[in-house]
Structure formats: structure tokens, C-alpha cells
Design a protein around this motif. Structure first.
Motif, mmCIF file in Angstrom:
data_model
loop_
_atom_site.group_PDB
_atom_site.id
_atom_site.type_symbol
_atom_site.label_atom_id
_atom_site.label_comp_id
_atom_site.label_asym_id
_atom_site.label_seq_id
_atom_site.Cartn_x
_atom_site.Cartn_y
_atom_site.Cartn_z
ATOM 1 N N ALA A 181 -3.239 -3.608 -2.907
ATOM 2 C CA ALA A 181 -2.916 -4.977 -2.486
ATOM 3 C C ALA A 181 -2.292 -5.799 -3.612
ATOM 4 C CB ALA A 181 -4.173 -5.667 -1.973
ATOM 5 N N LYS A 182 -2.532 -5.443 -4.844
ATOM 6 C CA LYS A 182 -2.004 -6.192 -5.988
ATOM 7 C C LYS A 182 -0.668 -5.642 -6.489
ATOM 8 C CE LYS A 182 -5.975 -8.479 -6.951
ATOM 9 N NZ LYS A 182 -6.083 -9.857 -6.751
ATOM 10 N N MET A 183 -0.176 -4.586 -5.868
ATOM 11 C CA MET A 183 1.038 -3.930 -6.340
ATOM 12 C C MET A 183 2.272 -4.396 -5.566
ATOM 13 S SD MET A 183 -0.623 -0.120 -6.625
ATOM 14 C CE MET A 183 0.725 0.654 -7.493
ATOM 15 N N ASP A 184 3.422 -4.292 -6.227
ATOM 16 C CA ASP A 184 4.700 -4.570 -5.573
ATOM 17 C C ASP A 184 5.381 -3.288 -5.129
ATOM 18 O OD1 ASP A 184 4.626 -7.391 -5.919
ATOM 19 O OD2 ASP A 184 5.227 -7.120 -8.000
ATOM 20 N N VAL A 185 5.211 -2.226 -5.904
ATOM 21 C CA VAL A 185 5.748 -0.900 -5.592
ATOM 22 C C VAL A 185 4.709 0.135 -5.998
ATOM 23 C CG1 VAL A 185 8.163 -1.573 -5.909
ATOM 24 C CG2 VAL A 185 6.915 -0.571 -7.808
ATOM 25 N N PHE A 186 4.872 1.326 -5.473
ATOM 26 C CA PHE A 186 4.002 2.457 -5.822
ATOM 27 C C PHE A 186 4.889 3.542 -6.407
ATOM 28 C CE2 PHE A 186 1.968 6.493 -4.843
ATOM 29 C CZ PHE A 186 0.696 6.280 -5.329
ATOM 30 N N MET A 187 4.401 4.225 -7.443
ATOM 31 C CA MET A 187 5.193 5.285 -8.053
ATOM 32 C C MET A 187 4.400 6.587 -8.086
ATOM 33 S SD MET A 187 7.292 5.397 -11.621
ATOM 34 C CE MET A 187 6.094 5.971 -12.795
ATOM 35 N N LEU A 188 5.054 7.640 -7.642
ATOM 36 C CA LEU A 188 4.514 8.998 -7.760
ATOM 37 C C LEU A 188 5.651 9.879 -8.272
ATOM 38 C CD1 LEU A 188 2.112 10.886 -7.359
ATOM 39 C CD2 LEU A 188 2.965 11.342 -5.060
ATOM 40 N N TYR A 189 5.674 10.027 -9.575
ATOM 41 C CA TYR A 189 6.729 10.802 -10.226
ATOM 42 C C TYR A 189 6.083 12.096 -10.693
ATOM 43 C CZ TYR A 189 10.985 11.627 -12.860
ATOM 44 O OH TYR A 189 12.162 12.155 -13.324
ATOM 45 N N SER A 190 6.164 13.090 -9.845
ATOM 46 C CA SER A 190 5.414 14.324 -10.011
ATOM 47 C C SER A 190 6.336 15.518 -9.861
ATOM 48 C CB SER A 190 4.327 14.356 -8.928
ATOM 49 O OG SER A 190 3.625 15.553 -8.942
ATOM 50 N N SER A 191 5.966 16.619 -10.490
ATOM 51 C CA SER A 191 6.786 17.830 -10.368
ATOM 52 C C SER A 191 6.400 18.668 -9.156
ATOM 53 C CB SER A 191 6.689 18.675 -11.636
ATOM 54 O OG SER A 191 5.359 19.066 -11.863
ATOM 55 N N TRP A 192 5.207 18.430 -8.592
ATOM 56 C CA TRP A 192 4.785 19.186 -7.417
ATOM 57 C C TRP A 192 3.757 18.394 -6.644
ATOM 58 C CZ3 TRP A 192 0.474 21.047 -5.029
ATOM 59 C CH2 TRP A 192 0.690 21.985 -4.014
ATOM 60 N N ALA B 187 1.829 18.656 -2.491
ATOM 61 C CA ALA B 187 1.777 19.286 -1.167
ATOM 62 C C ALA B 187 2.215 18.215 -0.164
ATOM 63 C CB ALA B 187 0.387 19.815 -0.870
ATOM 64 N N LEU B 188 1.272 17.487 0.385
ATOM 65 C CA LEU B 188 1.576 16.329 1.224
ATOM 66 C C LEU B 188 0.989 15.123 0.513
ATOM 67 C CD1 LEU B 188 2.689 15.069 3.795
ATOM 68 C CD2 LEU B 188 0.506 15.523 4.879
ATOM 69 N N PRO B 189 1.813 14.310 -0.084
ATOM 70 C CA PRO B 189 1.308 13.204 -0.905
ATOM 71 C C PRO B 189 0.722 12.059 -0.067
ATOM 72 C CG PRO B 189 3.706 13.256 -0.939
ATOM 73 C CD PRO B 189 3.258 14.431 -0.129
ATOM 74 N N PHE B 190 -0.590 12.167 0.211
ATOM 75 C CA PHE B 190 -1.260 11.130 0.994
ATOM 76 C C PHE B 190 -1.202 9.771 0.311
ATOM 77 C CE2 PHE B 190 -3.217 14.831 3.023
ATOM 78 C CZ PHE B 190 -3.065 14.467 4.348
ATOM 79 N N SER B 191 -1.092 9.765 -1.024
ATOM 80 C CA SER B 191 -1.002 8.483 -1.721
ATOM 81 C C SER B 191 0.255 7.721 -1.298
ATOM 82 C CB SER B 191 -1.023 8.700 -3.235
ATOM 83 O OG SER B 191 0.040 9.547 -3.640
ATOM 84 N N ILE B 192 1.337 8.434 -1.017
ATOM 85 C CA ILE B 192 2.552 7.780 -0.540
ATOM 86 C C ILE B 192 2.347 7.249 0.876
ATOM 87 C CG2 ILE B 192 4.940 8.191 0.219
ATOM 88 C CD1 ILE B 192 5.304 9.938 -2.249
ATOM 89 N N ILE B 193 1.692 8.025 1.701
ATOM 90 C CA ILE B 193 1.402 7.576 3.066
ATOM 91 C C ILE B 193 0.572 6.297 3.026
ATOM 92 C CG2 ILE B 193 0.191 8.156 5.218
ATOM 93 C CD1 ILE B 193 0.982 11.128 4.599
ATOM 94 N N GLU B 194 -0.456 6.267 2.201
ATOM 95 C CA GLU B 194 -1.304 5.077 2.076
ATOM 96 C C GLU B 194 -0.514 3.892 1.535
ATOM 97 O OE1 GLU B 194 -4.436 6.561 -0.371
ATOM 98 O OE2 GLU B 194 -5.487 7.481 1.315
ATOM 99 N N ALA B 195 0.322 4.148 0.535
ATOM 100 C CA ALA B 195 1.137 3.064 -0.033
ATOM 101 C C ALA B 195 2.073 2.489 1.024
ATOM 102 C CB ALA B 195 1.924 3.580 -1.234
ATOM 103 N N ASN B 196 2.726 3.366 1.779
ATOM 104 C CA ASN B 196 3.639 2.893 2.821
ATOM 105 C C ASN B 196 2.901 2.119 3.905
ATOM 106 O OD1 ASN B 196 6.128 5.596 2.874
ATOM 107 N ND2 ASN B 196 5.875 3.896 1.478
ATOM 108 N N PHE B 197 1.729 2.605 4.326
ATOM 109 C CA PHE B 197 0.946 1.855 5.317
ATOM 110 C C PHE B 197 0.545 0.490 4.773
ATOM 111 C CE2 PHE B 197 -0.052 5.700 7.968
ATOM 112 C CZ PHE B 197 0.321 5.150 9.174
ATOM 113 N N SER B 198 0.449 0.370 3.452
ATOM 114 C CA SER B 198 0.133 -0.913 2.825
ATOM 115 C C SER B 198 1.362 -1.788 2.642
ATOM 116 C CB SER B 198 -0.522 -0.675 1.458
ATOM 117 O OG SER B 198 -1.748 -0.013 1.610
ATOM 118 N N GLY B 199 2.526 -1.281 3.025
ATOM 119 C CA GLY B 199 3.746 -2.056 2.918
ATOM 120 C C GLY B 199 4.425 -1.958 1.566
ATOM 121 N N LEU B 200 4.119 -0.907 0.820
ATOM 122 C CA LEU B 200 4.731 -0.733 -0.490
ATOM 123 C C LEU B 200 5.853 0.290 -0.440
ATOM 124 C CD1 LEU B 200 1.566 -0.508 -2.776
ATOM 125 C CD2 LEU B 200 3.075 -2.466 -2.444
#
Length: 103
Positions: free
Chosen positions: A2-13, A15-28
Motif C-alpha cells: 500500500a505504501k509503494m508506487d511501483v513493484f520490482m522483481l528483477y530476477s533471473s528465474w 516459476a509463476l511470480p505470485f508477487s507480481i500478481i499480488e502487486a498488480n491486484f494492488s494496483g501497482l
């Protein structure tokens, strides 16, 4: 989130990045490495894809963000809308039914 403006996941591998799904559902919107699993969820409409191991491109993307408040907000709104379609329970059930019926 809730305190973020963007979310970053800069990873080399991933599987299914649930953190991105959660960030997007949060509007990030998401800054992600341009790897297959992240590219399934992030495109230039809802975030920023940066080539893996390209430090100058990552720095350019990050340092440009303070000047893109409107773009960040717009990408966040589109991210929430898009992830709701991609990851809805209805889509999941339909996908499983299609898989089961194809065998």
C-alpha cells in the motif's frame, strides 16, 4: 504494498511470480526482468520490462520513474484490470476444465 508506487522483481528465474500478481491486484505497475515467466504477466502497458543483466537499462528505467507519476498511475490501473482478467477464478476453472476435457 500500500505504501509503494511501483513493484520490482528483477530476477533471473521465476516459476509463476505470485508477487507480481499480488502487486498488480494492488494496483501497482511492475518493473520486471524480461524473462519468460515475468513476460507472461508484464508488458509495456502495465509495467516495464528490462533485459536481464543490463544494468544501464535498469538504471535508466529506475531513474526515469520520479518524472512519470501520471504514467505510473495509468499503468497501475491497467495492471489491476489486466490481472483481474488473467488470474480470475473463472479463468482458472475454465482453463482446468479445458485441460481435463482435452485428455
Amino acid at each position: 504494498l500500500a505504501k509503494m508506487d511501483v513493484f520490482m522483481l528483477y530476477s533471473s528465474w521465476e516459476a509463476l511470480p505470485f508477487s507480481i500478481i499480488e502487486a498488480n491486484f494492488s494496483g501497482l505497475p511492475v518493473i520486471g526482468s524480461s524473462i519468460p515467466s515475468i513476460k507472461e504477466l508484464v508488458n509495456n502497458e502495465v509495467g516495464w520490462l528490462v533485459p536481464l543483466n543490463d544494468r544501464p537499462a535498469l538504471v535508466r528505467t529506475l531513474t526515469a520513474l520520479p518524472h512519470q507519476a501520471g504514467t505510473i498511475s495509468q499503468k497501475g490501473l491497467l495492471a489491476r484490470e489486466r490481472i483481474g482478467v488473467l488470474c480470475s477464478y473463472g479463468s482458472m476453472v475454465d482453463g482446468y476444465l479445458k485441460l481435463y476435457r482435452s485428455k
